[in-house]
Write an enzyme that holds these catalytic residues in place. Structure first.
Site, PDB file in Angstrom:
ATOM      1  N   HIS A 288      63.706  19.408  -3.997  1.00 11.10           N
ATOM      2  CA  HIS A 288      64.030  20.722  -3.430  1.00 11.10           C
ATOM      3  C   HIS A 288      62.764  21.459  -3.045  1.00 11.10           C
ATOM      4  CE1 HIS A 288      63.054  21.632  -7.618  1.00 11.10           C
ATOM      5  NE2 HIS A 288      62.636  22.789  -7.139  1.00 11.10           N
TER       6      HIS A 288
ATOM      7  N   THR B  28      58.095  19.288  -4.549  1.00  6.11           N
ATOM      8  CA  THR B  28      57.369  18.541  -5.579  1.00  6.11           C
ATOM      9  C   THR B  28      57.957  17.136  -5.676  1.00  6.11           C
ATOM     10  OG1 THR B  28      56.909  20.541  -6.860  1.00  6.11           O
ATOM     11  CG2 THR B  28      56.784  18.462  -8.042  1.00  6.11           C
TER      12      THR B  28
ATOM     13  N   HIS C 299      56.823  23.798  -0.227  1.00  4.78           N
ATOM     14  CA  HIS C 299      56.601  22.381  -0.527  1.00  4.78           C
ATOM     15  C   HIS C 299      57.780  21.806  -1.301  1.00  4.78           C
ATOM     16  CE1 HIS C 299      55.610  24.444  -4.241  1.00  4.78           C
ATOM     17  NE2 HIS C 299      55.968  23.324  -4.850  1.00  4.78           N
TER      18      HIS C 299
HETATM   19  P1  2AM Z   1      58.038  23.707  -7.657  1.00  6.79           P
HETATM   20  O1  2AM Z   1      58.716  24.633  -6.717  1.00  6.79           O
HETATM   21  O2  2AM Z   1      56.578  23.554  -7.365  1.00  6.79           O
HETATM   22  O3  2AM Z   1      58.677  22.368  -7.757  1.00  6.79           O
HETATM   23  C1  2AM Z   1      61.812  25.128 -11.796  1.00  6.79           C
HETATM   24  O4  2AM Z   1      60.727  25.151 -12.637  1.00  6.79           O
HETATM   25  C2  2AM Z   1      61.372  25.157 -10.348  1.00  6.79           C
HETATM   26  O5  2AM Z   1      60.791  26.405 -10.027  1.00  6.79           O
HETATM   27  C3  2AM Z   1      60.360  24.112  -9.976  1.00  6.79           C
HETATM   28  O6  2AM Z   1      60.761  23.546  -8.771  1.00  6.79           O
HETATM   29  C4  2AM Z   1      59.053  24.849  -9.921  1.00  6.79           C
HETATM   30  O7  2AM Z   1      58.028  24.396  -9.116  1.00  6.79           O
HETATM   31  C5  2AM Z   1      59.467  26.242  -9.581  1.00  6.79           C
HETATM   32  N1  2AM Z   1      58.621  27.211 -10.274  1.00  6.79           N
HETATM   33  C6  2AM Z   1      58.426  27.316 -11.605  1.00  6.79           C
HETATM   34  N2  2AM Z   1      57.638  28.363 -11.889  1.00  6.79           N
HETATM   35  C7  2AM Z   1      57.318  28.951 -10.715  1.00  6.79           C
HETATM   36  C8  2AM Z   1      56.523  30.072 -10.329  1.00  6.79           C
HETATM   37  N3  2AM Z   1      55.901  30.822 -11.243  1.00  6.79           N
HETATM   38  N4  2AM Z   1      56.416  30.345  -9.020  1.00  6.79           N
HETATM   39  C9  2AM Z   1      57.029  29.602  -8.091  1.00  6.79           C
HETATM   40  N5  2AM Z   1      57.797  28.526  -8.377  1.00  6.79           N
HETATM   41  C10 2AM Z   1      57.945  28.201  -9.678  1.00  6.79           C
END
Ligand code: 2AM
Length: 222
Positions: free
Chosen positions: A68, A155, A153
């Site tokens: 996602h 992940t 992005h």
């Molecule tokens: P990601 O978007 O880089 O994959 C659940 O943890 C999701 O929320 C993950 O997809 C994670 O990273 C994103 N996430 C977690 N903490 C975050 C933050 N402080 N800011 C933005 N995205 C975050």
């Protein structure tokens, strides 16, 4: 509506449809396999292992679940701006809609593996307007001056003990170097595109043909 009746989600984002998830997993694993065998990569192995020892990148990065692109991390309402985001008209209007995301690059660092998403004007309506998604990456000081949505992005994997939130930080670091005029070291023309090294373990593959990924705008409660 249903969004108000329950508490806020862990995050909002675009969830890639399952057919394209498989394709991206294959492409990204092929890329890691190839990267692993390049002399240029082996020359900089120390960035990854702390020793000049071989690493198996396919093992090095652990998958992080459903692919996602996070738009807003809400942390069930505890994150700054969560409620305001959920109440945005565009968020309500587009909830459940399918979008075509353009994956324009793959990047690898000693911490994370991800795909850069290049957002359209329409998709940017779903990006937090106050750029707080960028601000959340406080460890990248120059990030504040980056165009809105730079952090977008998917992940693809994280090294052991690394949280996925790091992927966006790593992407911003690479984009900041580019913006400062660092050309990087163009190391290889690969079938998928041009591979550039930006130092300290940062690799970026600009895709010749961006991957078009259908994705549903929705939220994740966990
Ligand atoms: P990601 O978007 O880089 O994959 C659940 O943890 C999701 O929320 C993950 O997809 C994670 O990273 C994103 N996430 C977690 N903490 C975050 C933050 N402080 N800011 C933005 N995205 C975050």
């Amino acid at each position: 509506g249903p969004l108000e009746e329950v508490s806020l989600p862990l995050y909002f984002g675009w969830f890639l449809l399952s057919s394209i998830q498989d394709k991206i997993k294959c492409t990204s694993m092929d890329f890691l396999k190839t990267l692993d065998t390049l002399e240029a990569f082996k020359k900089h192995l120390i960035d990854f292992s702390g020793k000049a020892e071989e690493v198996d990148l396919e093992q090095y990065f652990q998958p992080t679940g459903i692919l996602h692109c996070t738009t807003k991390f809400c942390n069930y309402g505890k994150a700054e701006g969560a409620k305001e985001y959920a109440e945005k008209q565009a968020v309500k209007d587009f909830y459940g809609s399918i979008f075509d995301l353009s994956l324009s690059a793959l990047f690898v660092t000693p911490r994370t593996f991800g795909a850069r998403v290049s957002l359209t004007e329409e998709q940017l309506q779903l990006w937090p307007a106050d750029a707080d998604a960028e601000k959340q990456a406080e460890s990248v000081p120059a990030a504040a001056s980056m165009p809105l949505g730079s952090r977008a992005h998917v992940t693809l994997g994280c090294a052991e003990n690394v949280e996925p939130v790091q992927t966006g930080v790593d992407l911003l670091e690479i984009l900041t170097l580019q913006q400062e005029g660092q050309q990087g070291e163009q190391v290889e023309e690969m079938e998928l595109g041009t591979l550039t090294y930006y130092g300290t373990g940062k690799w970026l593959l600009n895709l010749r043909e961006p991957i078009s990924a259908p994705a549903c705008f929705s939220s994740f409660y966990g």
